[in-house]
Scaffold this active site. Structure first.
Site, PDB file in Angstrom:
ATOM      1  N   ASN A 208     -37.936  26.274  -9.151  1.00  0.00           N
ATOM      2  CA  ASN A 208     -39.215  26.293  -7.997  1.00  0.00           C
ATOM      3  C   ASN A 208     -38.652  27.264  -6.905  1.00  0.00           C
ATOM      4  O   ASN A 208     -37.514  27.786  -7.079  1.00  0.00           O
ATOM      5  CB  ASN A 208     -39.191  24.741  -7.450  1.00  0.00           C
ATOM      6  CG  ASN A 208     -37.850  24.256  -6.789  1.00  0.00           C
ATOM      7  OD1 ASN A 208     -36.875  24.824  -6.095  1.00  0.00           O
ATOM      8  ND2 ASN A 208     -37.534  22.936  -6.975  1.00  0.00           N
ATOM      9  N   GLU A 211     -35.237  26.609  -5.022  1.00  0.00           N
ATOM     10  CA  GLU A 211     -34.026  26.996  -5.839  1.00  0.00           C
ATOM     11  C   GLU A 211     -33.940  28.646  -6.072  1.00  0.00           C
ATOM     12  O   GLU A 211     -32.975  28.927  -6.350  1.00  0.00           O
ATOM     13  CB  GLU A 211     -34.241  26.368  -7.639  1.00  0.00           C
ATOM     14  CG  GLU A 211     -33.995  24.729  -7.282  1.00  0.00           C
ATOM     15  CD  GLU A 211     -34.583  24.009  -8.482  1.00  0.00           C
ATOM     16  OE1 GLU A 211     -34.625  22.822  -8.740  1.00  0.00           O
ATOM     17  OE2 GLU A 211     -35.412  24.651  -9.310  1.00  0.00           O
ATOM     18  N   ASP A 282     -39.585  19.124 -14.836  1.00  0.00           N
ATOM     19  CA  ASP A 282     -39.403  18.746 -16.300  1.00  0.00           C
ATOM     20  C   ASP A 282     -40.774  19.453 -17.083  1.00  0.00           C
ATOM     21  O   ASP A 282     -40.491  19.680 -18.335  1.00  0.00           O
ATOM     22  CB  ASP A 282     -38.859  17.576 -16.465  1.00  0.00           C
ATOM     23  CG  ASP A 282     -37.794  17.172 -15.541  1.00  0.00           C
ATOM     24  OD1 ASP A 282     -36.882  18.274 -15.456  1.00  0.00           O
ATOM     25  OD2 ASP A 282     -37.948  16.059 -15.006  1.00  0.00           O
TER      26      ASP A 282
END
Length: 338
Positions: A208, A211, A282
């Site tokens: 994302n 990150e 995920d």
């Protein structure tokens, strides 16, 4: 640039594809209660519990999404010998997923994220507090060798691999490198919460914005369009990967492929009025990896992952997207070519 018929063809081709999932399986526990009164002991709300769910989180959520999309996940992980671990294994087994690659370790407490939600049973529930039960798995030399053997065999029989690193010690770069070493051209994707650049040689990564910026040593406070390409390029070069897909919440996604001059910006699918973002990353990497396993281009895989992400954030809790839901979203998208 995207064809409806091609995306639907890929969605169908995703069925039956085997994907190795090497990662930290987490127990996502949701405790639901109806408001009762304010406590006399402290200014806090008292809830009357009416539901308690333990769902597959972390790499477990990626496994769950691969299965719901019609793929065949091959999990490689560690769980404790506690109640959450058994509940998760029962859920996997109920879907016919082979859990032979999951090590049970008595010395390890299964990571559990406990969310307490308040509200009426048939109304929207509000998350009040979350607390995490965490542990770190200390892998022995013998266990490292065991995991390498399992991963080598698993990637040999699979169409792709997915690395899901939540920082609990199960995923180690020196062990994960077995996947890239023996992939022989098969896609290996990465989602790492804290060590994104520690897995060179992966085919693609799906961080994302937060990150991605942290790994690139910068910030993206306002999602600056001019910096997203620089961040993606830093990650792509650092990993020597074929592509980097950065998820951007309400701003959609940015895909940078090797040798591309600038990233492909994909607008968010659906509405930005989300219900719950729990586990959306995920779902994205599960769909992206499964699409690559079905011979999608990186852009096509990103587009399919964008649909899946837009669908799953409209569901409460740790949720999945089905193959039918994905196909329905493609059929409804008026911006697609025939």
């Amino acid at each position: 640039m995207f064809s409806r018929s091609r995306l639907l063809q890929l969605t169908e081709a995703m069925k039956g594809k085997l994907v190795v999932v090497y990662g930290d399986i987490v127990a996502d526990r949701f405790i639901y209660g109806t408001p009762k009164r304010i406590s006399r002991e402290a200014p806090v709300l008292i809830l009357r519990q009416y539901k308690d769910d333990i769902l597959l989180g972390g790499a477990g959520n990626a496994i769950n999404n691969i299965a719901s999309l019609g793929g065949l996940p091959v999990p490689v992980s560690v769980l404790g010998s506690d109640v959450p671990a058994q509940t998760l294994l029962d859920r996997l087994a109920a879907q016919g997923i082979d859990c032979g690659g999951i090590l049970r370790a008595e010395r390890y407490a299964t990571p559990t994220k406990v969310r307490i939600l308040g509200g009426m049973p048939h109304a929207r529930r509000q998350q009040i507090v979350r607390y995490d039960i965490e542990d770190a798995f200390e892998m022995t030399a013998a266990e490292e060798e065991q995991f390498r053997d399992v991963l080598r065999d698993a990637i040999g029989m699979s169409h792709a691999a997915l690395i899901s690193d939540y920082g609990y010690g199960i995923v180690r770069p020196q062990v994960a490198s077995t996947l890239t070493r023996f992939a022989h051209g098969k896609p290996v994707t990465l989602d790492s919460r804290y060590d994104l650049l520690g897995y060179p040689g992966v085919t693609a990564a799906t961080p994302n914005e937060e990150e991605a910026a942290a790994a690139a040593g910068t910030s993206l406070w306002n999602g600056e369009e001019e910096k997203i390409g620089e961040v993606a390029l830093t990650l792509q070069q650092g990993l020597d990967s074929e592509a980097v897909l950065i998820t951007r919440g309400s701003r959609g996604m940015a895909l940078l492929e090797r040798d591309a001059r600038e990233p492909l910006l994909i607008p968010v699918y659906g509405t930005d009025e989300v219900a719950d973002v729990t586990g959306a990353g995920d779902t994205v990497i599960a769909t992206f990896t499964l699409a690559l396993a079905a011979q999608a281009s990186f852009a096509e895989a990103a587009k399919l992952a964008n649909y899946a992400g837009g669908i799953v954030v409209m569901k409460m809790g740790t949720a999945t997207v089905s193959n039918d839901e994905l196909a329905h979203a493609i059929e409804r998208d008026e911006d697609l070519n025939a």
